[in-house]
Design a protein around this motif. Structure first.
Motif, short mmCIF file in Angstrom:
data_model
loop_
_atom_site.label_atom_id
_atom_site.label_comp_id
_atom_site.label_asym_id
_atom_site.label_seq_id
_atom_site.Cartn_x
_atom_site.Cartn_y
_atom_site.Cartn_z
N MET A 288 -26.80 35.25 26.80
CA MET A 288 -27.87 34.52 27.45
C MET A 288 -28.75 33.64 26.42
O MET A 288 -28.92 33.95 25.36
CB MET A 288 -28.82 35.51 27.82
N LYS A 289 -29.11 32.34 27.02
CA LYS A 289 -29.61 31.45 26.09
C LYS A 289 -30.75 31.10 26.90
O LYS A 289 -31.03 30.72 27.89
CB LYS A 289 -28.67 30.06 25.75
N ILE A 290 -32.14 30.81 25.91
CA ILE A 290 -33.22 30.38 26.65
C ILE A 290 -33.51 28.99 26.08
O ILE A 290 -33.62 28.92 24.87
CB ILE A 290 -34.71 31.21 26.36
N ARG A 291 -33.80 28.13 26.76
CA ARG A 291 -33.91 26.78 26.37
C ARG A 291 -34.79 25.76 27.54
O ARG A 291 -35.19 26.45 28.27
CB ARG A 291 -32.52 25.93 26.48
N ARG A 292 -35.11 24.76 26.76
CA ARG A 292 -36.31 23.91 27.59
C ARG A 292 -35.32 23.52 28.56
O ARG A 292 -34.39 22.87 28.66
CB ARG A 292 -36.63 22.86 26.78
N LEU A 293 -36.08 23.29 29.84
CA LEU A 293 -35.39 22.73 31.03
C LEU A 293 -35.21 20.93 30.76
O LEU A 293 -36.13 20.37 30.15
CB LEU A 293 -36.09 22.68 32.41
N ARG A 294 -34.15 20.63 30.80
CA ARG A 294 -33.77 19.10 30.54
C ARG A 294 -34.59 18.18 31.47
O ARG A 294 -34.30 18.40 32.54
CB ARG A 294 -32.42 18.88 30.44
N HIS A 295 -34.80 17.06 31.03
CA HIS A 295 -35.45 15.91 32.08
C HIS A 295 -34.53 15.56 33.16
O HIS A 295 -34.92 15.34 34.35
CB HIS A 295 -35.88 14.59 31.18
N ASP A 296 -33.18 15.54 33.07
CA ASP A 296 -32.40 15.22 33.98
C ASP A 296 -31.83 16.32 34.98
O ASP A 296 -30.96 16.37 35.80
CB ASP A 296 -31.14 14.81 33.36
N GLU A 297 -32.61 17.62 34.69
CA GLU A 297 -32.31 18.91 35.57
C GLU A 297 -33.49 19.05 36.70
O GLU A 297 -34.63 18.58 36.38
CB GLU A 297 -32.31 20.00 34.80
N HIS A 298 -33.00 19.54 37.82
CA HIS A 298 -34.16 20.15 38.85
C HIS A 298 -34.83 21.20 38.24
O HIS A 298 -33.86 22.23 37.89
CB HIS A 298 -33.47 19.99 40.24
N ALA A 299 -35.95 21.64 38.36
CA ALA A 299 -36.47 22.76 38.02
C ALA A 299 -35.86 23.87 39.24
O ALA A 299 -35.74 23.70 40.45
CB ALA A 299 -38.16 22.96 38.29
N PRO A 300 -35.69 25.10 38.73
CA PRO A 300 -35.07 26.04 39.72
C PRO A 300 -36.11 26.77 40.44
O PRO A 300 -36.58 27.80 40.23
CB PRO A 300 -34.41 27.39 38.64
#
Ligand code: ACO
Ligand code: ACO
Length: 150
Positions: free
Chosen positions: A1-13
């Motif tokens: 599992m990796k914790i990362r910042r949400l990318r600008h081109d992704e929708h928030a979950p």
């Protein structure tokens, strides 16, 4: 599992974030003002949290959630501790988090992570949510405020 910042081109979950806060209006508001981080496992987003600076020296975990089938496996604790590490790295003095008076498991988790209870926002949920919230057989009226000194 990796914790990362949400990318600008992704929708928030939103499916995850709405587990922690039933108001999509409130979730969208702090997503706009804050920063969303996600836990990714084999390309699937299984957890999320949102950090928002509320004062020059204080950052708050506004929302934290783990997908139901992955709960109680230690992922929530990893997300909280990741948020604490980031807050320290960014130079904040305190991390805060708030949860309902009825959220027994969440109160246990945050205290196990080192947060202390510092206040009660009486009737926060009664004032801000139209639908009645009941958890563990307990009506949720008040927000318990917790804080950790970094
Ligand atoms: N008594 C004592 N300890 C408890 C209890 C209880 N009743 N319930 C839970 N715990 C402890 C567990 O024992 C565990 O501690 P341990 O590792 O020492 O055994 C800890 O709390 C739970 O830890 P995790 O497994 O890491 O938590 P999980 O991955 O399930 O994530 C979370 C926790 C994020 C709260 C998850 O259950 C979730 O997404 N819930 C729905 C959304 C939600 O309520 N979010 C928080 C709202 S408040 C906010 O967003 C600011
Ligand atoms: N999550 C959700 N609900 C819980 C949890 C939990 N972790 N733990 C207990 N409960 C609920 C139970 O589900 C039950 O509610 P329900 O009837 O809706 O299911 C309720 O709490 C417990 O009710 P009782 O069975 O009536 O309680 P009991 O007879 O066990 O008495 C007492 C409680 C007095 C606290 C007893 O456990 C005891 O003597 N403990 C040791 C001494 C103590 O701690 N006393 C209180 C100190 S504070 C003071 O004295 C002012």
């Amino acid at each position: 599992m990796k914790i990362r910042r949400l990318r600008h081109d992704e929708h928030a979950p939103m499916n995850l974030l709405l587990l922690a806060d039933p108001s999509s209006e409130k979730v969208n508001d702090y997503l706009r003002k804050g920063t969303c981080f996600v836990a990714e496992n084999n390309k699937e987003l299984i957890g999320a949290y949102v950090l928002l600076s509320i004062k020059p020296n204080i950052i708050e975990i506004m929302n934290i959630a783990v997908a139901e089938q992955y709960q109680n496996k230690g992922i929530g604790k990893q997300l909280v501790m990741d948020a604490v590490t980031k807050a320290r790295k960014y130079g904040y003095e305190y991390v805060e988090i708030g949860t309902g008076n009825s959220s027994i498991g969440q109160l246990a988790l945050y205290q196990k992570c080192g947060f202390r209870m510092v206040g009660i926002d009486i009737d926060y949920f009664s004032r801000n949510y139209v639908e009645e919230i009941v958890e563990n057989g307990i009506p949720c009226h008040d927000m318990i405020r917790l804080s950790m000194k970094l």
